[in-house]
Motif scaffolding. Structure first.
Motif, short mmCIF file in Angstrom:
data_model
loop_
_atom_site.label_atom_id
_atom_site.label_comp_id
_atom_site.label_asym_id
_atom_site.label_seq_id
_atom_site.Cartn_x
_atom_site.Cartn_y
_atom_site.Cartn_z
N THR A 46 -18.08 -15.31 -9.85
CA THR A 46 -18.31 -15.98 -8.56
C THR A 46 -17.02 -16.08 -7.77
O THR A 46 -16.98 -15.81 -6.56
CB THR A 46 -18.89 -17.38 -8.78
OG1 THR A 46 -20.20 -17.26 -9.37
CG2 THR A 46 -19.01 -18.15 -7.46
N ARG A 49 -16.04 -12.73 -6.35
CA ARG A 49 -16.94 -12.37 -5.25
C ARG A 49 -16.61 -13.18 -3.99
O ARG A 49 -16.72 -12.67 -2.88
CB ARG A 49 -18.40 -12.60 -5.66
CG ARG A 49 -18.90 -11.55 -6.65
CD ARG A 49 -20.33 -11.85 -7.10
NE ARG A 49 -21.25 -11.88 -5.96
CZ ARG A 49 -21.80 -10.82 -5.40
NH1 ARG A 49 -21.53 -9.60 -5.86
NH2 ARG A 49 -22.64 -10.94 -4.39
N ALA A 52 -13.62 -11.52 -2.54
CA ALA A 52 -13.96 -10.22 -1.97
C ALA A 52 -14.82 -10.33 -0.72
O ALA A 52 -15.12 -9.32 -0.08
CB ALA A 52 -14.68 -9.37 -3.02
N GLY A 53 -15.20 -11.54 -0.36
CA GLY A 53 -16.02 -11.74 0.83
C GLY A 53 -17.50 -11.51 0.61
O GLY A 53 -18.27 -11.41 1.57
N LEU A 54 -17.93 -11.45 -0.66
CA LEU A 54 -19.33 -11.21 -0.98
C LEU A 54 -20.11 -12.52 -1.14
O LEU A 54 -21.33 -12.48 -1.31
CB LEU A 54 -19.44 -10.38 -2.27
CG LEU A 54 -18.77 -9.01 -2.21
CD1 LEU A 54 -18.84 -8.31 -3.55
CD2 LEU A 54 -19.41 -8.14 -1.12
N SER A 55 -19.43 -13.63 -1.11
CA SER A 55 -20.08 -14.93 -1.19
C SER A 55 -19.30 -15.92 -0.33
O SER A 55 -18.06 -15.91 -0.32
CB SER A 55 -20.11 -15.44 -2.64
OG SER A 55 -20.61 -16.77 -2.70
N THR A 56 -20.04 -16.75 0.39
CA THR A 56 -19.41 -17.80 1.21
C THR A 56 -19.78 -19.19 0.69
O THR A 56 -19.55 -20.18 1.38
CB THR A 56 -19.84 -17.66 2.68
OG1 THR A 56 -21.27 -17.74 2.76
CG2 THR A 56 -19.38 -16.33 3.25
N ARG A 73 -9.99 -11.82 7.60
CA ARG A 73 -10.84 -11.20 6.59
C ARG A 73 -10.80 -9.67 6.67
O ARG A 73 -10.73 -8.98 5.66
CB ARG A 73 -12.27 -11.71 6.74
CG ARG A 73 -13.29 -11.05 5.84
CD ARG A 73 -12.98 -11.21 4.37
NE ARG A 73 -13.16 -12.55 3.87
CZ ARG A 73 -12.97 -12.88 2.59
NH1 ARG A 73 -12.54 -11.96 1.72
NH2 ARG A 73 -13.15 -14.12 2.18
N ARG A 77 -9.60 -7.15 3.65
CA ARG A 77 -10.44 -6.11 3.04
C ARG A 77 -9.67 -4.80 2.91
O ARG A 77 -9.89 -4.03 1.97
CB ARG A 77 -11.70 -5.90 3.88
CG ARG A 77 -12.72 -7.01 3.77
CD ARG A 77 -14.08 -6.54 4.27
NE ARG A 77 -15.05 -7.62 4.23
CZ ARG A 77 -15.48 -8.29 5.29
NH1 ARG A 77 -15.01 -7.98 6.49
NH2 ARG A 77 -16.38 -9.25 5.19
N TYR A 82 -11.87 -4.62 -4.60
CA TYR A 82 -12.70 -5.31 -5.59
C TYR A 82 -13.52 -4.30 -6.37
O TYR A 82 -14.21 -3.46 -5.78
CB TYR A 82 -13.62 -6.30 -4.89
CG TYR A 82 -14.72 -6.89 -5.76
CD1 TYR A 82 -14.42 -7.83 -6.75
CD2 TYR A 82 -16.04 -6.51 -5.58
CE1 TYR A 82 -15.42 -8.37 -7.54
CE2 TYR A 82 -17.06 -7.05 -6.36
CZ TYR A 82 -16.73 -7.98 -7.34
OH TYR A 82 -17.72 -8.51 -8.12
N GLY A 84 -16.46 -4.57 -9.18
CA GLY A 84 -17.34 -5.42 -9.96
C GLY A 84 -17.58 -4.85 -11.34
O GLY A 84 -17.12 -3.75 -11.68
N ALA A 88 -21.27 0.70 -9.64
CA ALA A 88 -21.09 0.75 -8.17
C ALA A 88 -20.97 2.17 -7.64
O ALA A 88 -20.14 2.45 -6.78
CB ALA A 88 -19.88 -0.08 -7.76
#
Length: 210
Positions: A46, A49, A52-56, A73, A77, A82, A84, A88
């Motif tokens: 979490t 992520r 990495a900007g995948l969750s706020t 941001r 990037r 990132y 995972g 991917a």
């Protein structure tokens, strides 16, 4: 003392009404390798992520080179990468096509010489034109790892980078991580693998630092 590149200030996050971490503060500096540790479900993925900007879904402040990450941001990037814990990759594409796609997603020109060098680095030169569905799990993972060498990122965010990799490959990845940090990069990673690095490593337990 090395300059700090990333600062987390009093981060809070929860999932399904369960607190993953609270009052989490830490830094990572140029040339540093930092391992996030903790049991499954403690928020390691979490946190990566979020960075990495995948969750706020968090509260608190994140600074990149001293300025609020929320205000830069797009630049972050470009300056971070990132990976995972999944492969991917697009299975119908070959390794070269996947790396071109990855570069395009980052707004980066796909340099064929750099792609060829990256695939050679991860030991996939002979398999570069094969569709990825025909590769083994470890080879598919190496296609993803090749992204590290098609980027000029200054920060690597690695979530379980050793997944599906054999013992020899693990040693190679450890060497790549050290070389990147020695060259002035910074690495934040999660792994259940006992790291054998020939240089200092800092560990952060979510909820405390060791």
């Amino acid at each position: 003392m090395s300059a700090q590149v990333l600062q987390l200030q009093r981060l809070y996050s929860e999932r399904d009404e369960r607190v993953l971490f609270a009052e989490l503060s830490m830094t990572i500096a140029v040339g540093e390798i930092l391992q996030l540790a903790g049991p499954n479900g403690s928020g390691k993925t979490t946190l990566l992520r979020i960075l990495a900007g995948l969750s706020t879904r968090y509260e608190g402040e994140i600074l990149w080179r001293g300025a609020s990450l929320a205000k830069q941001r797009a630049a972050f990037r470009q300056q971070s990468l990132y990976l995972g814990h999944g492969s991917a990759i697009k299975s119908q594409l070959n390794a070269v096509e996947n790396l071109r796609w990855s570069c395009a997603m980052r707004g980066q020109r796909a340099d064929q010489r750099q792609i060829d060098m990256a695939l050679d680095k991860v030991g996939l030169s002979e398999f570069s034109q094969q569709p990825c569905y025909s590769l083994s799990a470890g080879q598919q993972r190496r296609v993803n790892l090749a992204r590290l060498f098609c980027s000029d990122a200054q920060l690597w965010l690695l979530d379980e980078p050793f997944t599906a990799i054999d013992q020899r490959g693990v040693a190679e990845i450890e060497q790549w991580i050290c070389e990147f940090a020695d060259a002035g990069g910074a690495v934040l990673l999660t792994t259940h693998h006992p790291l054998q690095l020939p240089r200092p490593l800092r560990r952060v337990e979510l909820g405390g630092e060791q």
